[in-house]
Design an enzyme around this catalytic site. Sequence first.
Site, PDB file in Angstrom:
ATOM      1  N   TRP A 156       0.704  -1.139  -0.127  1.00  0.00           N
ATOM      2  CA  TRP A 156       0.102  -0.004  -0.030  1.00  0.00           C
ATOM      3  C   TRP A 156       0.823   1.383   0.094  1.00  0.00           C
ATOM      4  O   TRP A 156       0.295   2.275  -0.157  1.00  0.00           O
ATOM      5  CB  TRP A 156      -0.925   0.014   1.124  1.00  0.00           C
ATOM      6  CG  TRP A 156      -0.004  -0.038   2.498  1.00  0.00           C
ATOM      7  CD1 TRP A 156      -0.160  -1.520   3.389  1.00  0.00           C
ATOM      8  CD2 TRP A 156       0.731   0.785   3.445  1.00  0.00           C
ATOM      9  NE1 TRP A 156       0.810  -1.224   4.321  1.00  0.00           N
ATOM     10  CE2 TRP A 156       1.109   0.219   4.450  1.00  0.00           C
ATOM     11  CE3 TRP A 156       0.935   2.133   3.083  1.00  0.00           C
ATOM     12  CZ2 TRP A 156       1.933   0.619   5.441  1.00  0.00           C
ATOM     13  CZ3 TRP A 156       1.835   2.772   4.281  1.00  0.00           C
ATOM     14  CH2 TRP A 156       2.377   2.111   5.239  1.00  0.00           C
ATOM     15  N   ASN A 157       2.152   1.186   0.255  1.00  0.00           N
ATOM     16  CA  ASN A 157       2.962   2.541   0.449  1.00  0.00           C
ATOM     17  C   ASN A 157       3.173   3.157  -0.753  1.00  0.00           C
ATOM     18  O   ASN A 157       3.558   4.383  -0.754  1.00  0.00           O
ATOM     19  CB  ASN A 157       4.008   2.216   1.384  1.00  0.00           C
ATOM     20  CG  ASN A 157       5.241   1.334   0.683  1.00  0.00           C
ATOM     21  OD1 ASN A 157       4.772   0.562  -0.121  1.00  0.00           O
ATOM     22  ND2 ASN A 157       6.361   1.654   0.934  1.00  0.00           N
ATOM     23  N   GLY A 234       6.856  -6.324  -0.248  1.00  0.00           N
ATOM     24  CA  GLY A 234       5.835  -6.382   0.824  1.00  0.00           C
ATOM     25  C   GLY A 234       6.893  -6.472   1.923  1.00  0.00           C
ATOM     26  O   GLY A 234       8.097  -6.787   1.933  1.00  0.00           O
ATOM     27  N   GLU A 256      10.851  -8.376  -3.035  1.00  0.00           N
ATOM     28  CA  GLU A 256      11.503  -6.839  -2.776  1.00  0.00           C
ATOM     29  C   GLU A 256      10.658  -6.847  -1.427  1.00  0.00           C
ATOM     30  O   GLU A 256       9.621  -6.482  -1.119  1.00  0.00           O
ATOM     31  CB  GLU A 256      10.981  -5.924  -3.666  1.00  0.00           C
ATOM     32  CG  GLU A 256      11.454  -5.898  -4.874  1.00  0.00           C
ATOM     33  CD  GLU A 256      13.036  -5.368  -4.950  1.00  0.00           C
ATOM     34  OE1 GLU A 256      13.344  -5.634  -5.948  1.00  0.00           O
ATOM     35  OE2 GLU A 256      13.454  -5.005  -3.844  1.00  0.00           O
ATOM     36  N   LEU A 257      11.733  -6.776  -0.182  1.00  0.00           N
ATOM     37  CA  LEU A 257      10.930  -7.088   1.209  1.00  0.00           C
ATOM     38  C   LEU A 257      11.300  -6.083   1.894  1.00  0.00           C
ATOM     39  O   LEU A 257      11.710  -4.769   1.792  1.00  0.00           O
ATOM     40  CB  LEU A 257      11.280  -8.487   1.531  1.00  0.00           C
ATOM     41  CG  LEU A 257      11.001  -9.760   0.673  1.00  0.00           C
ATOM     42  CD1 LEU A 257      11.737 -10.913   1.127  1.00  0.00           C
ATOM     43  CD2 LEU A 257       9.493  -9.646   0.461  1.00  0.00           C
ATOM     44  N   CYS A 290      10.238   1.318   2.644  1.00  0.00           N
ATOM     45  CA  CYS A 290      11.057   0.291   2.686  1.00  0.00           C
ATOM     46  C   CYS A 290      12.583   0.659   2.782  1.00  0.00           C
ATOM     47  O   CYS A 290      13.488   0.047   3.489  1.00  0.00           O
ATOM     48  CB  CYS A 290      11.174  -0.730   1.720  1.00  0.00           C
ATOM     49  SG  CYS A 290      11.535  -0.015   0.033  1.00  0.00           S
ATOM     50  N   GLU A 387      11.515  -3.104  11.941  1.00  0.00           N
ATOM     51  CA  GLU A 387      11.246  -2.138  10.617  1.00  0.00           C
ATOM     52  C   GLU A 387      10.279  -1.282  11.326  1.00  0.00           C
ATOM     53  O   GLU A 387       8.952  -1.579  11.401  1.00  0.00           O
ATOM     54  CB  GLU A 387      11.166  -2.656   9.536  1.00  0.00           C
ATOM     55  CG  GLU A 387      10.696  -1.739   8.563  1.00  0.00           C
ATOM     56  CD  GLU A 387      10.405  -2.537   7.161  1.00  0.00           C
ATOM     57  OE1 GLU A 387       9.621  -3.667   7.069  1.00  0.00           O
ATOM     58  OE2 GLU A 387      10.719  -2.032   6.049  1.00  0.00           O
TER      59      GLU A 387
END
Length: 483
Positions: A156-157, A234, A256-257, A290, A387
């Site tokens: 969502w970001n 995510g 992509e975490l 992220c 995080e």
Amino acid sequence: MENLLQDSGLLKTDSYIDGAWITSNTTFDVINPADGQTLVSVGNATDSDAKAAVKAADDAFASWSSLTSYDRADLLHKWHQLMMQHQDDLALILTLEQGKPLSEAKGEIAYGASFIQWFAQESIRVYGDTIPTQDRHKRVVVIKQPVGVVASITPWNFPNAMIARKAAAALAAGCTFVGLASGLTPLSALAMAELADRAGIPKGVFNILASDDAPSIGKVLTRDALVKKFTFTGSTRVGKILTEQCASTVKKVSMELGGNAPFIVFEDADIEQAVQGALASKYRNAGQTCICTNRIFVHQDIADTFTEKYVSAVTELKLGKGIDAGTNVGPMISAAAVSKTHDLVQQAVAQGAKLACGGNLSPLGESFYPPTVLTEVDNTMAVAQQELFAPVSPIIQFNNEAQVVAMANDTPYGLAAYFYSRDISRIWRVAEKLQFGMVGINDTAISNTAAPFGGMKQSGYGREGSKYGLDDYLDIKYLSFAL
Ligand SMILES: NC(=O)c1ccc[n+]([C@@H]2O[C@H](COP(=O)([O-])OP(=O)(O)OC[C@H]3O[C@@H](n4cnc5c(N)ncnc54)[C@H](O)[C@@H]3O)[C@@H](O)[C@H]2O)c1
Ligand SMILES: O=C[C@H](O)CS(=O)(=O)O
């Protein structure tokens, strides 16, 4: 909501499958985080819809992949032009459903569109090889071919750019695409589908699903044998689940975490430059990116000077609604995110950290959290190890290079890192020792379409953007000729 748009046709509330806007039996609400009000209700895609989208993408693959890369590039350029032509509307949709300041939303639209432009250009440069052999009667040639149907799930970001970063590469390579948008921010993705349709991208090539039941849709996308490549952006937690689910059909996977970016200020740094860099890296999207700075390490000799300047700059940041002029920091995505953040801040204070500014619940609303700075933080505290994904700056002091590099690397994550120094020998030493996929040196504006975005360790694998970005969507095949 549509009356707020110059082009109300961009507000779509149904999934886009095989060139059509499908109808659903149930809906879910999209909430404006700035005021908790429902913006619109969106049709809830089902597992059957997901299967239909995969089938449509598979049916479209032969014709799409048989176009020349120039033909595909022409369509992608048209899509890019339409994204930029409608930048203001797309940004307003994004801010209303995600919360970021309008200026940042406009920047995200341009960033997302830049991937479409970039991969349109890259698509006509997919080269193979001829390989010398030891046998005069043999010839070996390498060709690259699109993998087929690509499925994607995104967060969502960055509800526009994270999809664009994947779909642009997939389509440019000759693949077809099925994307599940976050149920919190589906409107940006659906608007992208509308513009893909207007650009003339054929039906079945680009499909977008909207659902509030991601786990169920995800099981379809990760387990359907017609899907040849799965790409996820995510959290690391969900990335592990999805990677396991992809194993049953041995799909190509890219992840992509999550991240936990260190920001190191050495004693020889330009302190003013470091303050501005930390401010930009920490508070972009209310800290919900992220690659946001997650821990600030300051050499003890300059800690007081840096902290004083930094806290002064943080207190100048304006907290407010994303649509309001002058807002620097918008709401977080939800009240739950605020509650988790406040608990971490209070826990750190209980463990001995000091609150330099912020750290209180905001009268603006339950999804707002003031820009916050904690000092005297220890690297083992949860506020340093987790995080944060929040507008909170934990400041940790250090006294030598080896110590701070060890602390910076003391995390399961390896996405982005930043450090400020004017000593060229130190710059090379530290840049090579930091275990992160992307390192900003006296720079925090590192997101760049031309650079290979991605991480190490439990921040994932694969690279997005750059000349490497098509690799994940291509199979390498060699042909051996006996003459
Ligand atoms: N590395 C990157 O490029 C990058 C970029 C943006 C965000 N992120 C990371 O994303 C996280 C924040 O985004 P988020 O809260 O949306 O992450 P999330 O992992 O909770 O959700 C990401 C997406 O997965 C879906 N999802 C959740 N559970 C699922 C399941 N069991 N099966 C299938 N789909 C599922 C969600 O609906 C959403 O669309 C942070 O960790 C951030 O670091 C990484
Ligand atoms: O949140 C993660 C995004 O990838 C950050 S950026 O949009 O690439 O800067």
